[in-house]
Write an enzyme that holds these catalytic residues in place. Structure first.
Site, mmCIF file in Angstrom:
data_model
loop_
_atom_site.group_PDB
_atom_site.id
_atom_site.type_symbol
_atom_site.label_atom_id
_atom_site.label_comp_id
_atom_site.label_asym_id
_atom_site.label_seq_id
_atom_site.Cartn_x
_atom_site.Cartn_y
_atom_site.Cartn_z
ATOM 1 N N CYS A 2 0.861 -1.189 0.000
ATOM 2 C CA CYS A 2 0.000 0.000 0.000
ATOM 3 C C CYS A 2 0.897 1.240 0.000
ATOM 4 C CB CYS A 2 -0.872 0.032 1.251
ATOM 5 S SG CYS A 2 -1.865 -1.434 1.471
ATOM 6 N N ARG A 27 1.424 1.424 -5.957
ATOM 7 C CA ARG A 27 1.558 0.482 -4.831
ATOM 8 C C ARG A 27 0.216 -0.132 -4.444
ATOM 9 N NH1 ARG A 27 6.331 0.984 -2.051
ATOM 10 N NH2 ARG A 27 5.371 0.100 -0.193
ATOM 11 N N TRP A 76 -3.738 -1.696 -1.202
ATOM 12 C CA TRP A 76 -3.691 -2.956 -1.938
ATOM 13 C C TRP A 76 -4.186 -3.993 -0.931
ATOM 14 C CZ3 TRP A 76 -2.822 -4.785 -6.778
ATOM 15 C CH2 TRP A 76 -2.645 -6.146 -6.919
ATOM 16 N N ASN A 102 0.786 -0.123 6.131
ATOM 17 C CA ASN A 102 1.205 -0.931 4.977
ATOM 18 C C ASN A 102 1.896 -2.161 5.543
ATOM 19 O OD1 ASN A 102 2.050 -1.953 2.527
ATOM 20 N ND2 ASN A 102 3.939 -0.754 2.518
ATOM 21 N N GLY A 103 1.416 -3.353 5.167
ATOM 22 C CA GLY A 103 2.040 -4.592 5.648
ATOM 23 C C GLY A 103 0.973 -5.603 6.016
ATOM 24 N N GLU A 488 8.014 -21.146 -19.858
ATOM 25 C CA GLU A 488 7.980 -19.785 -19.313
ATOM 26 C C GLU A 488 9.120 -18.953 -19.865
ATOM 27 O OE1 GLU A 488 5.748 -18.179 -18.075
ATOM 28 O OE2 GLU A 488 6.714 -16.402 -17.260
ATOM 29 N N LYS A 492 8.579 -15.384 -21.933
ATOM 30 C CA LYS A 492 9.207 -14.119 -21.528
ATOM 31 C C LYS A 492 9.973 -13.506 -22.683
ATOM 32 C CE LYS A 492 7.552 -13.148 -17.791
ATOM 33 N NZ LYS A 492 6.406 -13.849 -18.312
ATOM 34 N N GLU A 495 7.367 -12.247 -25.416
ATOM 35 C CA GLU A 495 6.447 -11.133 -25.103
ATOM 36 C C GLU A 495 7.179 -9.839 -24.787
ATOM 37 O OE1 GLU A 495 3.921 -11.509 -21.704
ATOM 38 O OE2 GLU A 495 5.372 -12.656 -20.575
ATOM 39 N N HIS A 511 11.721 -35.264 -33.074
ATOM 40 C CA HIS A 511 10.581 -35.801 -33.851
ATOM 41 C C HIS A 511 10.078 -34.771 -34.840
ATOM 42 C CE1 HIS A 511 10.407 -39.392 -31.399
ATOM 43 N NE2 HIS A 511 10.619 -38.603 -30.355
ATOM 44 N N LYS A 610 -2.283 -6.147 -19.393
ATOM 45 C CA LYS A 610 -1.924 -6.792 -18.123
ATOM 46 C C LYS A 610 -2.960 -7.844 -17.733
ATOM 47 C CE LYS A 610 0.460 -7.686 -14.518
ATOM 48 N NZ LYS A 610 1.652 -8.550 -14.723
HETATM 49 C C1 AGP Z 1 2.572 -13.310 -18.615
HETATM 50 O O1 AGP Z 1 3.806 -12.598 -18.667
HETATM 51 C C2 AGP Z 1 1.544 -12.696 -19.515
HETATM 52 N N1 AGP Z 1 1.376 -11.322 -19.212
HETATM 53 C C3 AGP Z 1 0.263 -13.508 -19.591
HETATM 54 O O2 AGP Z 1 0.593 -14.754 -20.143
HETATM 55 C C4 AGP Z 1 -0.475 -13.774 -18.261
HETATM 56 O O3 AGP Z 1 0.270 -14.688 -17.475
HETATM 57 C C5 AGP Z 1 -1.840 -14.398 -18.600
HETATM 58 O O4 AGP Z 1 -2.567 -13.469 -19.360
HETATM 59 C C6 AGP Z 1 -2.651 -14.790 -17.359
HETATM 60 O O5 AGP Z 1 -2.929 -13.637 -16.613
HETATM 61 P P1 AGP Z 1 -3.537 -13.843 -15.132
HETATM 62 O O6 AGP Z 1 -2.476 -14.540 -14.331
HETATM 63 O O7 AGP Z 1 -3.824 -12.458 -14.637
HETATM 64 O O8 AGP Z 1 -4.777 -14.680 -15.250
#
Ligand code: AGP
Length: 615
Positions: A2, A27, A76, A102-103, A488, A492, A495, A511, A610
């Protein structure tokens, strides 16, 4: 996480507080509020759910708030859903103390019981209110003044806190106390400022005092006095801030993504410690997530549904949970699960993993499972989000607001949540004994420091990224848990740096896809699983014989791999179930530095959002 601000001076406290909160919204932004003392010494509190704008509108519609001292907070949520009645500032039961926090007060339920026995009742669902009431309790009981009451409360509280407190009979002061959660003090031209972080007060002063753990501060206009928890005075020198305002919001980091990678150690620690209890004999307590031992014993199987990185967490946990708890686990793309008329066991546990708690496909998959009457658990980062509210129970990851679109710290916290679930399920179902249980918990608690040790050597990755910023068609390969991590690592890279890459189960490459390997193709192998090390190495060598440039991520105990590959990134040794928490860090850094080297907006990559709240 927060945001806290405070002010004492000659000007409008309301203006300074709102301005400060606007610089701390990163935050947390579930709700906001201010408490300002007017010229008659009366404290007026205004709070609003939602973004700071809602608070500003409420202040304007209430005729404004006059006064030259006050505190403010942007929340938060951790305990108590986002709402006005859970918003800070909170006022103590007897009205003598008003404060923001905050905490996390870990023992707030125990403290509530104590306070209830002494006649207190509560006006919110927050842990914060308990801390503020506790200060009032000691103030009334011992009549030793604010410093004494705060110190006694600090001794009793377990958890983390940055507290800013106003006392009804101390009109010219604001008190601050700190353990683990950051808070700073600034003074300039006869005025004093309090903030969780530098951005909130940088426009007023560049000379700030950092409050240390278990320290107390008494702030008056233009001056601050510091004490330790024993009430002894502490001398402090101000620190001169050289950051510019924008970079300060990132805590001095260039981007939120790299800042959040550096927060992974803390958020993993916080998430683990939200369920690992006991001083001597450590144990895992899942009661806050609504999971009882009796329920665990009857789970027939587990289905995990998620998207993107959260899906990759699910793949990782499939290996960990099946190996430790011997419960069948399947992992589904939420977007596929929701449409394929899935067959679910009435006794299975359906887990949905989501940072935002608002991903449309994941929410739909959850609803499908609930429609079939299956018990559901959300592993979620945002308190009060749709998935958190609709799942039968919730395990909150304590990663705080994640600003960068590419998830890093929330991903790390999700892995940690999955580990503790796997260990506890295994213990309750008797597939591991007490010694193994204790060992695994102890091993988990080494993750935060091991992440830090990797970050201390991040320059190697930055150098490699600069060299390979023109790479294309990169392959990540691994077996078992290492395959989950390859997924993963590849995401990374794609994206954030827009370099095309693929993740492959190492043995699967031959294969067909190995036809794409040619001179200079970058192949990144992840080799942390003892029983699979030589096999994955063979797959890497197959690529090398076709011209590939090999990078390997391996444990320090396998430095011998250097003889076979072109570049090695060594990670600290750890139990093979938990290597994902460590080997993901170099891959996150690689994606980040490649994106920076290629000149892209790594915090807001093109085409992304996001939270994907559409199908
Ligand atoms: C991850 O870096 C991406 N931004 C994306 O794959 C994300 O993980 C996915 O959209 C799921 O989002 P969520 O965890 O908010 O459900």
């Amino acid at each position: 996480m927060c945001g806290i601000v405070g002010y004492i001076g000659e000007g409008s406290a309301c203006d300074v507080l709102i301005d400060g909160l606007s610089r701390l919204e990163y935050r947390g932004y579930d709700s906001a509020g201010i408490a300002v003392r007017n010229s008659d010494g009366v404290i007026k509190v205004v709070r609003a759910k939602g973004r700071l704008k809602a608070l500003e509108d409420k202040i304007a519609s209430s005729g404004g708030v006059e006064g030259t001292s006050g505190i403010g907070h942007t929340r938060w949520a951790t305990h108590g859903e986002p709402s006005e009645y859970n918003a800070h500032p909170h006022t103590s039961y007897g009205g003598t103390v008003t404060g923001v926090h905050n905490g996390i007060i870990e023992n707030y339920l125990e403290l509530r019981e104590k306070l209830t026995r002494h006649g207190f009742s509560f006006r919110s669902d927050t842990d914060t209110e308990t801390a503020i009431d506790l200060v009032e309790y000691y103030l009334m009981k011992y009549r030793g003044g604010p410093a004494d009451a705060i110190a006694k409360a600090m001794v009793r509280i377990r958890g983390s806190y940055a507290l800013a407190l106003m006392f009804s009979d101390e009109p010219d002061r604001i008190w601050v106390a700190r353990k683990d959660s950051p808070i700073i003090i600034g003074t300039a031209d006869g005025e004093s400022y309090i903030a969780s972080d530098v951005p909130a007060i940088l426009k007023y002063t560049r000379d700030v005092y950092y409050i240390g753990n278990l320290e107390i501060a008494c702030i008056e206009a233009g001056k601050a006095v510091f004490y330790n928890i024993d009430g002894e005075l502490i001398e402090k020198e101000p620190v001169h801030i050289t950051w510019d305002a924008d970079s300060a919001e990132k805590g001095g980091f260039e981007h939120f993504m790299i800042k959040e990678i550096h927060e992974e150690s803390r958020v993993v620690n916080d998430t683990l410690n939200s369920v690992i209890k006991g001083e001597n004999g450590k144990y895992i307590d899942l009661s806050a997530a609504g999971i009882s031992d009796s329920y665990i014993k009857n789970i027939s199987r587990i289905t995990i549904a998620a998207c993107g990185s959260a899906y990759h967490v699910g793949i990782n946990l499939q290996y960990v949970m099946e190996d430790l708890a011997r419960i069948p686990v399947r992992v589904e793309f939420a977007s596929e699960f929701r449409y394929r008329k899935p067959v679910l066991d009435s006794d299975e546990l359906f887990i949905v993993i989501s940072q935002s708690g608002e991903t449309a496909d994941s929410l739909a998959a959850l609803r499908e499972a609930k429609k079939q009457g299956v018990n559901t658990l959300g592993i979620v980062n945002v308190v009060g989000s749709s998935i958190a509210r609709e799942a039968d129970s919730v395990f909150y990851t304590l990663a705080g607001p994640e600003i960068a679109v590419a998830t890093t710290k929330a991903y790390a916290a999700q892995l940690a949540a999955g580990y503790v679930l796997s260990i506890q399920f295994a213990k309750v179902r008797g597939t591991i004994n007490e010694d193994e249980y204790v060992r695994l918990i102890s091993e988990l608690q080494t993750i935060p420091e091991k992440i830090q040790s990797i970050l201390r050597n991040k320059d190697r990755i930055q150098y490699f990224a600069a060299k390979y910023s023109n790479a294309h068609d990169v392959f990540f390969i691994g077996r078992g848990i290492d395959y989950a991590m390859a997924l993963e690592g590849s995401l990374k890279m794609k994206e954030v740096s827009y370099i095309h890459s693929e993740a492959y189960a190492a043995a699967e490459l031959k294969h067909g896809t190995i036809s794409l390997i040619e001179d200079g193709t970058l192949v990144i192998g992840i080799l942390t699983q003892p029983g699979l090390f030589e096999k994955t190495l063979s797959n890497l060598v197959e690529c090398k014989s076709r011209g590939a440039f090999l990078m390997a991520i391996a444990p320090e105990s396998r430095e011998d791999i250097s003889a076979y590959v072109d570049l090695v990134e060594l990670i600290p040794d750890i139990d093979s179930h938990f290597t994902g928490s460590l080997d993901v860090v170099p891959m996150q850094l690689l994606g980040y530095y490649l994106g920076v080297a290629r000149g892209f907006d790594v915090d807001k990559p093109r085409n992304l959002a996001k939270s994907v709240t559409v199908e």
